[in-house]
Design a protein around this motif. Structure first.
Motif, mmCIF file in Angstrom:
data_model
loop_
_atom_site.group_PDB
_atom_site.id
_atom_site.type_symbol
_atom_site.label_atom_id
_atom_site.label_comp_id
_atom_site.label_asym_id
_atom_site.label_seq_id
_atom_site.Cartn_x
_atom_site.Cartn_y
_atom_site.Cartn_z
ATOM 1 N N ARG A 97 0.832 -1.209 0.000
ATOM 2 C CA ARG A 97 0.000 0.000 0.000
ATOM 3 C C ARG A 97 0.867 1.260 0.000
ATOM 4 N NH1 ARG A 97 -3.689 0.367 -2.432
ATOM 5 N NH2 ARG A 97 -2.586 -1.267 -3.488
ATOM 6 N N HIS A 98 2.098 1.113 -0.456
ATOM 7 C CA HIS A 98 2.928 2.304 -0.593
ATOM 8 C C HIS A 98 3.814 2.148 -1.828
ATOM 9 C CE1 HIS A 98 5.657 -0.360 1.766
ATOM 10 N NE2 HIS A 98 6.498 0.071 0.867
ATOM 11 N N ALA A 99 4.367 3.266 -2.283
ATOM 12 C CA ALA A 99 5.264 3.238 -3.440
ATOM 13 C C ALA A 99 6.334 4.302 -3.247
ATOM 14 C CB ALA A 99 4.488 3.503 -4.724
ATOM 15 N N PHE A 100 7.513 4.045 -3.816
ATOM 16 C CA PHE A 100 8.593 5.022 -3.755
ATOM 17 C C PHE A 100 8.662 5.745 -5.096
ATOM 18 C CE2 PHE A 100 9.718 1.758 -0.736
ATOM 19 C CZ PHE A 100 10.071 2.511 0.372
ATOM 20 N N LEU A 101 8.388 7.024 -5.055
ATOM 21 C CA LEU A 101 8.254 7.711 -6.328
ATOM 22 C C LEU A 101 9.045 9.011 -6.337
ATOM 23 C CD1 LEU A 101 4.384 7.355 -6.665
ATOM 24 C CD2 LEU A 101 6.119 5.847 -7.622
ATOM 25 N N SER A 102 9.500 9.347 -7.517
ATOM 26 C CA SER A 102 10.025 10.686 -7.716
ATOM 27 C C SER A 102 8.816 11.586 -7.964
ATOM 28 C CB SER A 102 10.969 10.695 -8.914
ATOM 29 O OG SER A 102 10.239 10.404 -10.077
ATOM 30 N N PRO A 103 8.977 12.900 -7.773
ATOM 31 C CA PRO A 103 7.839 13.799 -7.988
ATOM 32 C C PRO A 103 7.264 13.650 -9.402
ATOM 33 C CG PRO A 103 9.662 14.976 -6.972
ATOM 34 C CD PRO A 103 10.163 13.611 -7.280
ATOM 35 N N GLY A 159 16.308 10.089 -2.096
ATOM 36 C CA GLY A 159 15.992 10.746 -3.362
ATOM 37 C C GLY A 159 14.533 10.538 -3.789
ATOM 38 N N TYR A 160 13.805 9.726 -3.033
ATOM 39 C CA TYR A 160 12.416 9.432 -3.408
ATOM 40 C C TYR A 160 11.504 9.714 -2.230
ATOM 41 C CZ TYR A 160 15.199 7.067 -6.819
ATOM 42 O OH TYR A 160 16.132 6.819 -7.773
ATOM 43 N N SER A 161 10.241 9.837 -2.509
ATOM 44 C CA SER A 161 9.288 9.974 -1.420
ATOM 45 C C SER A 161 8.443 8.716 -1.354
ATOM 46 C CB SER A 161 8.353 11.163 -1.665
ATOM 47 O OG SER A 161 9.112 12.333 -1.823
ATOM 48 N N ARG A 162 8.032 8.429 -0.136
ATOM 49 C CA ARG A 162 7.173 7.260 0.035
ATOM 50 C C ARG A 162 5.731 7.751 0.040
ATOM 51 N NH1 ARG A 162 5.384 3.781 4.593
ATOM 52 N NH2 ARG A 162 5.946 1.620 4.140
ATOM 53 N N TYR A 163 4.944 7.204 -0.843
ATOM 54 C CA TYR A 163 3.556 7.636 -0.967
ATOM 55 C C TYR A 163 2.624 6.598 -0.373
ATOM 56 C CZ TYR A 163 4.636 11.542 -4.081
ATOM 57 O OH TYR A 163 5.102 12.711 -4.590
ATOM 58 N N HIS A 164 1.641 7.100 0.368
ATOM 59 C CA HIS A 164 0.536 6.235 0.781
ATOM 60 C C HIS A 164 -0.360 6.022 -0.429
ATOM 61 C CE1 HIS A 164 1.336 6.029 4.974
ATOM 62 N NE2 HIS A 164 1.320 7.339 5.139
ATOM 63 N N LEU A 165 -0.783 4.805 -0.629
ATOM 64 C CA LEU A 165 -1.603 4.563 -1.806
ATOM 65 C C LEU A 165 -3.081 4.405 -1.474
ATOM 66 C CD1 LEU A 165 0.881 2.202 -3.600
ATOM 67 C CD2 LEU A 165 0.437 4.600 -4.086
ATOM 68 N N GLY A 166 -3.363 4.236 -0.201
ATOM 69 C CA GLY A 166 -4.761 4.137 0.212
ATOM 70 C C GLY A 166 -5.521 3.083 -0.578
ATOM 71 N N ASP A 167 -6.641 3.458 -1.121
ATOM 72 C CA ASP A 167 -7.453 2.523 -1.912
ATOM 73 C C ASP A 167 -7.139 2.618 -3.390
ATOM 74 O OD1 ASP A 167 -8.688 1.891 0.430
ATOM 75 O OD2 ASP A 167 -10.306 3.376 0.156
ATOM 76 N N GLY A 168 -6.091 3.366 -3.733
ATOM 77 C CA GLY A 168 -5.775 3.595 -5.142
ATOM 78 C C GLY A 168 -5.369 2.325 -5.866
#
Lengths: 908, 438
Positions: A654-660, A694-703
């Motif tokens: 339920r998370h991903a490491f993404l660049s902006p 260099g990346y941010s960890r994003y919550h993905l929720g129900d996405g």
């Protein structure tokens, strides 16, 4: 046919007799430990079944599907028999249209019987390390090893052909790693390149640098030092400095050179090279050590007799009559030199630019010009008057006089182009009263100067001797590192002997050392990962184990710590072994494992080079976006390993490491950034920390994103240039995620339009539906398509969409073979995470991991290990580290197959 | 980790404008390349070149009728029309071991060997080019050149390693030969760098010492690999010995063509043409007698927009195009046949004594599949060009389709071709019967 209890199943005996299977079944039946009593194996019943329902088609010279059951030794082809069992129990065979159909009970008994035989075989040979031929380094391993060995991040292997894959589908499979003479030749060129980037300074051994100096001259060393200063300067971000300026700033370099031999702050006035101590305090011990080392390097060079001798020669030669310049500052300078004032003590800054310039103008017509005819006998052939040194230092004017562009070019010339013997000969020429030179210029050399010269000569000889021994030792040390193991006495002696032979053949110590670098890197001991032969299957040596570990986890050789542990023989203690695994997993090199293992398995390998999407249809697919997608996968997998994430995260995270950039592309707002997550806390390793940072960890929720199913890299790679491919995506899920064999398509397959914008205006889903109307296609596609259709909400570059290119709204719902409905990625994810599918996925993961670790195809004798791996993987706290720990402590990994037939039951 | 530098293809084309214009340098080749060999030494001069075309052909446009002056060629074979007299169009052959197993992966690696590819381990059979190289190749700097235009695929296909579909040249049953795909690096090898040569020669004996001592430590199986290493090092030694007999870099080749660009170029028109030029030069300058060239891996998903006119998206994927079949697919066949014809033309323009270089050569062009889309392996498209030193009659349409199976095996053709290289073996691959007329 009777088998004594101890006889093992014969391996790899070519037999074509119909009796083979029966014989082997018999063998299995007569195995020890109560196998005969195994009720699962009904030998006569199985035989009757095969006779009645299978052999009719599957025998003879042209058997159906090329499968001749009568010649298929179960010991050699267990996987085929496994498939046979599967086909029987799945009711794929005998074909539905066949006139004779077996009763269900016979079907089950036969399939179970085959499985039971296979099971017995697996247990009998469990832990067999298997035949793994000596492995050539893969291209990637070679790249990493050279990076690690030299500390230089150069594209070493770019000219080598890419490796192919074998085994369980990895490039590190032993059997696929071929060598050709072209490959060896390229390796030689690489080795020569490494040797050319090698510096051999006194006291430093062999060191590699991107801007190597051709020879050990002080100017070269100065250049190197300046380059390093420059790097350091840039890294320290000291104010007011332009990166790269030091080296290119001819003036400052010249001032440094002129100040000669002793680098002091004054010698480099333009740069003020000593940073403020307060600034240095901030940058830590590491940099400070580097800084100090740099200056000690410079003084080491400056103190060499060679440099002193050059200075002496320059002083003596400057007494030679010259054509006076008209500049008084220049006159004063020359007179000072004539009185024995050291060049570096002249305050050239005071003299000012004008003085420096005129000094140069005066001397240029003096020294080299008058010396050239006399130097003929001294200079090497290629540096005669028209040689390369002339190009560098001056030009011949109309009168045939050398014009030297700056003042001390001659001294530099001496340093760069003359070797020790030649300097001696210049000295002799200058001091010999009977020489042509003296006849013309009457150079005066005092007795003190002669004595000083002799002292210097002796000091130099001592130094040269030390240097020679130092480089010989350095060559041996380099071999030890490059060959990834301690050297035997014979190997050590061999290198030393070859080094000395080179010197005896007229090479300088530096050239001899570079020759050793070339031969060490071209040696099969470097190219291959060698393991000593053993008569019997048994444990590999501790150092061999360290190598296996390091190549598994880092795709490169063991580091010093691992080798130390091996040499102390600690690795045989399980807690030390797993301790090393834990340590290695936390190292930045674990990213190589992510790229090689997960990349090749899941399919994002080399995605950073992927260029399939149509550039006009998908202009958003830029190299930056592609890199961001690649990074997403790599960071995710690395995090999975390094931070012990649950294995199911691969599918359901339920998370991903993404660049902006990628987050925008995925439509994730900044508000979903996990602010609690701190890269600094997730790894103790500074490089990893910086990298994760260099990346941010994003919550993905129900996405819809999360895990491999949402990766742009995979979704794009499994698409066509102009459309998605539910078939490819579905097939990938079926074979790579669930590990289900997909039969090859029939010969004649109708094609789907290659562009979503097709004339029929139909969606991919509807086209596939139509496709499945053909019964020949339906068997497989009813299994493949629903899985792929569920991902239809992602377009051909992995972007979320609600309509396809024809404007059809996306319908991502389809019915699975089992009858349940699968709707979109939101339905697919829980489906794959549900117990039966999750288990299949973990089986696949284990099989892949084991194949990757062993460098071979997984064999039936690996079944028990795979089962244990699966158990661990299925636990809620199952992690990659735990699986790796299990693999590296397995008999397969710890042992080497001996040349004698395998004894029963290898113990770790 | 090293970042691979990506070279935008269009950028290269712009930068190489001059080069693109200079492509007809080959016309001047004949004068630029001096004869490197004794033109009368026919046995030494015999050359063998094999081309592999992946993903089959459009079968209905692949045929020939009649012999000699009356020979008629299908649309796809039109580029060969000027060379009819030097051609044999061979129809109706098949490779029995290709009939089972994965359609592409199992039939491609054996196209030149007729062996059976195994699924469990990488094993097929020695290919005809390497058998010839072991004899006719040994008196040249390079016993053989094994070339391609893209890297082998990674992973497995229905359990079969994709290594198979990327390797048609095998030096023995377990040794597929890695290909050279980069024109620049091929050029550099052909030309040779004297500085590199000197240094390399000087360490070759040292590493052989390693290999020999190492062999003693290894198991019997691994010793075989070490033997291979030693053989290859000796091959290099011989070659570099020959190369260093020259004082500098090979002037003949540098004079004949400009240095190809250093960038990695995967499957473009320039790429293919450069490789053809390099093959011509390598053969003409006597650098090698044997060349094997793959116009892509079988199953290749290469973008073949360069080989046909049109913006059908199918062109982005050669394999998928082959399944659709039709005119565009046929055009790509036509393109590769044209490059084959280019080479024929080039070799024909080079005189070696009374004969041309083409007369002294045997050129083979083949695919593992007939109609690509249906994976038809019941017959294979095959072309032969050149007289193989004089013994092979040309200008014929040979059709073996109606012969009994054992008289239409592709290995029967190979067995016959081997005879033209004075290799008189009893059998090759799965055949003991030399084809009629070969």
């Amino acid at each position: 046919m009777s088998h004594p209890a101890a006889t093992k199943i014969p391996v790899r005996q070519a037999r074509t007799d119909i009796l083979v299977l029966w014989a082997v079944l018999l063998a299995a039946l007569t195995m020890p430990a109560g196998i005969a009593a195994d009720p699962a194996i009904d030998r006569p019943g199985m035989r009757k079944f095969l006779d009645n329902y299978c052999i009719e088609c599957h025998r003879g010279p042209k058997p159906k599907s090329g499968l001749d059951l009568t010649g298929l030794d179960i010991a050699e082809f267990p996987d085929r028999w496994r498939e046979v069992a599967l086909a029987i129990s799945n009711r794929d065979m005998p074909p539905a249209k066949h006139r004779k159909q077996p009763p269900e009970s016979e079907r089950k008994a036969t399939a179970d019987g085959i499985v039971a035989v296979l099971r017995r075989m697996a247990l009998a040979d469990a832990g067999d390390p298997g035949v793994v031929p000596v492995r050539r380094l893969t291209k990637v391993e070679l790249e990493h090893e050279l990076d690690d060995l030299t500390g230089l991040d150069l594209p070493w292997t770019s000219e080598l052909p890419d490796d192919a894959s074998g085994g369980e589908g990895f490039t590190n499979a032993a059997e696929a790693l071929q060598l050709s003479s072209a490959w060896i030749e390229k390796m030689m060129v690489i080795a020569i390149r490494a040797a050319n980037s090698c510096e051999c300074w006194p006291g430093t051994g062999l060191s590699f640098t991107a801007n190597p100096m051709r020879d050990e001259d002080r100017t070269g060393r100065a250049m190197v030092a300046l380059t390093r200063l420059d790097d350091l300067w840039t890294r320290l971000k000291l104010p007011g400095k332009v990166p790269g300026q030091a080296v290119r700033d001819e003036h400052s370099l010249q001032v440094w050179r002129d100040a000669d031999l002793k680098p002091t702050p004054r010698s480099w006035p333009v740069r003020q090279p000593h940073p403020d101590p307060a600034e240095l305090a901030q940058v830590g011990d590491d940099l400070r050590r580097q800084w100090d080392g740099l200056w000690s390097d410079l003084s080491c060079i400056a103190m060499t007799p060679r440099a002193e001798k050059n200075a002496m020669l320059a002083t003596v030669l400057s007494k030679v009559p010259y054509q006076y310049g008209s500049d008084p500052v220049f006159e004063a300078a020359l007179q000072a030199v004539a009185k024995g004032v050291r060049l570096q003590d002249l305050n050239l800054q005071e003299a000012g630019d004008r003085g420096v310039r005129s000094l140069g103008q005066g001397i240029r017509s003096l020294t080299v010009g008058s010396l050239v005819p006399l130097l003929d006998g001294v200079l090497p052939k290629e540096s005669s008057a028209k040689g390369p040194w002339l190009d560098r230092f001056g030009q011949v004017d109309v009168l045939g006089v050398i014009q030297v562009p700056h003042a001390f070019a001659f001294a530099e010339f001496l340093a760069v182009y003359l070797d020790d013997q030649q300097i001696e000969r210049v000295w002799t020429m200058v001091t010999d009263p009977g020489s042509r030179f003296n006849a013309k210029y009457q150079a005066q050399v005092t007795a003190e100067q002669r004595a000083a010269w002799d002292l210097l000569t002796k000091a130099q000889a001592d130094r040269n001797e030390q240097h020679r021994i130092g480089l010989r030792l350095a060559s041996v040390e380099f071999a030890r590192r490059a060959w990834r193991q301690p050297l035997s006495d014979a190997q050590r002696t061999l290198i030393e002997r070859q080094f000395e032979a080179r010197m005896a053949g007229g090479e300088t110590p530096e050239t001899a050392a570079r020759s050793m670098v070339i031969r060490i890197l071209t040696s099969p001991r470097f190219i291959y990962r060698c393991e000593a032969a053993r008569a019997r299957t048994g444990p590999i040596s501790p150092v061999e184990l360290a190598n296996r570990l390091a190549f598994l986890l880092w795709s490169s050789p063991p580091d010093a710590e691992l080798l130390r542990a091996a040499e102390r023989d600690e690795l045989k203690q399980p807690e030390h072994l797993t301790g090393q695994v834990r340590r290695m997993v936390q190292d930045a090199r674990i990213r190589r494992f992510s790229a090689e293992f997960f990349g090749q398995w899941l399919g994002f390998y080399q995605f950073d080079r992927h260029d399939r999407p149509d550039k006009d249809r998908y202009p958003e697919f830029t190299p930056e976006l592609r890199q961001a997608m690649y990074d997403e996968s790599l960071v995710f997998c690395t995090d999975l390993v390094v931070n012990d994430r649950p294995l199911a995260d691969l599918l359901g995270s339920r998370h991903a490491f993404l660049s902006p950039r990628l987050a925008t592309f995925y439509g994730l707002p900044a508000s979903q950034i996990d602010s609690a997550w701190d890269a600094a806390k997730i790894s103790a390793n500074a490089d990893l920390k910086a990298w994760f940072g260099g990346y941010s960890r994003y919550h993905l929720g129900d996405g819809p994103r999360g895990g491999v199913l949402g990766w742009g890299s995979i979704l794009t790679r499994l698409s066509h240039p102009l459309r998605t491919s539910p078939v490819r995506r579905g097939n990938w899920i079926l074979s790579e995620i669930l590990g289900q064999p997909t039969p090859q398509p029939p010969n004649d397959v109708p094609e789907l339009p290659k562009d979503e914008k097709n004339d029929a205006g139909l969606s991919q889903r509807d086209l596939l539906k139509r496709h499945r109307e053909s019964p020949a296609c339906a068997t497989c596609h009813s299994r493949i398509d629903p899985l792929g259709i569920a991902l239809e909400q992602f377009d051909a570059i992995g972007r979320w969409r609600t309509a396809d290119a024809n404007g059809n709204p996306i319908n991502c719902t389809d019915t699975l073979l089992q009858g349940s409905t699968l709707a979109g990625v939101d339905g697919l994810r829980p489906y794959l995470l549900a117990a039966p599918q999750r288990s299949l996925f973990l089986t696949k993961l284990c099989r892949k991991l084991l194949g990757y670790a062993l460098g071979r195809r997984v064999a039936i004798s690996d079944d028990p290990l795979l089962e244990r791996m699966h158990q661990i993987a299925s636990q809620p706290d199952g992690t990659m580290t735990a699986l790796i720990g299990l693999v590296v402590s397995s008999p397969q990994f710890l042992n080497h197959r001996g040349e004698e037939p395998m004894p029963k039951r290898v113990q770790p | 980790m090293t970042q691979r530098r990506l070279i935008p293809r269009r950028g290269f084309l712009r930068g190489a404008g001059a080069l693109a214009l200079a492509l007809p340098w080959l016309e001047s080749l004949a004068s630029a390349v001096e004869p490197a060999t004794d033109p009368h030494d026919v046995a030494r001069n015999r050359r063998f070149v094999a081309f592999f075309l992946p993903n089959g052909v459009e079968a209905k446009d692949w045929w020939s009728k009649g012999d000699g002056a009356g020979m008629e060629l299908s649309p796809t074979l039109q580029p060969l029309d000027p060379h009819r007299a030097d051609l044999n169009v061979v129809a109706g052959l098949f490779n029995p071991n290709a009939l089972t197993g994965e359609q592409h992966v199992c039939s491609a690696p054996i196209v030149l060997s007729g062996a059976r590819a195994q699924k469990e381990t990488i094993r097929a059979g020695v290919s005809i080019d390497q058998v010839i190289a072991a004899k006719a190749g040994m008196n040249r700097e390079f016993p053989s050149l094994v070339l391609g235009i893209e890297s082998a695929g990674l992973g497995l296909m229905h359990g079969w390693p994709l290594l198979y579909s990327g390797h048609v040249s095998w030096s023995d049953a377990t040794t597929p030969i890695p290909r050279e795909n980069n024109p620049r690096s091929l050029f550099d090898r052909l030309v040779g760098d004297p500085a590199v040569t000197r240094r390399a020669v000087s360490v070759l004996d040292l590493v052989q010492e390693d290999a020999r001592s190492l062999a003693k430590e290894l198991s019997a199986g691994d010793r075989t690999r070490m033997d291979q290493y030693l053989t290859q090092v000796r091959e290099i030694e011989v070659r570099l010995g020959k190369a260093s007999a020259r004082s500098g870099a090979d002037p003949v080749i540098t004079k004949a063509m400009p240095k190809p660009p250093p960038e990695r170029m995967d499957g473009t028109d320039e790429h293919v043409r450069l490789m053809i030029d390099l093959i011509a030069i390598a053969l003409q300058s006597g650098k090698t007698n044997v060349v094997t060239m793959m116009f892509g891996n079988d199953l290749t998903a290469m973008d073949v927009a360069f080989a046909a006119k049109g913006d059908d998206p199918l062109l982005r994927n050669h394999h998928e195009l082959s399944h659709k079949g039709g005119p565009l697919y046929q055009q790509t066949n036509h393109y590769f046949v044209s490059r084959f014809a280019d080479l024929i033309g080039k070799l024909k323009s080079v005189q070696e004594g009374e004969h041309t270089l083409l007369d002294n050569s045997c050129l083979l062009f083949c695919s593992n599949l007939m109609q690509g889309g249906s994976h038809d392996r019941r017959q294979m498209p095959m072309l032969l060009a050149g007289k193989a030193g004089g013994g092979l009659r040309t200008g014929r349409s040979l059709n073996y389709l109606k012969h009994p199976d054992e008289q239409r095996q592709v290995c029967g053709l190979y067995l016959g071709l081997l005879r033209h290289f004075d290799i008189n073996v009893e059998s090759f691959g799965d055949s003991k019967v030399v084809l009629d007329g070969i």
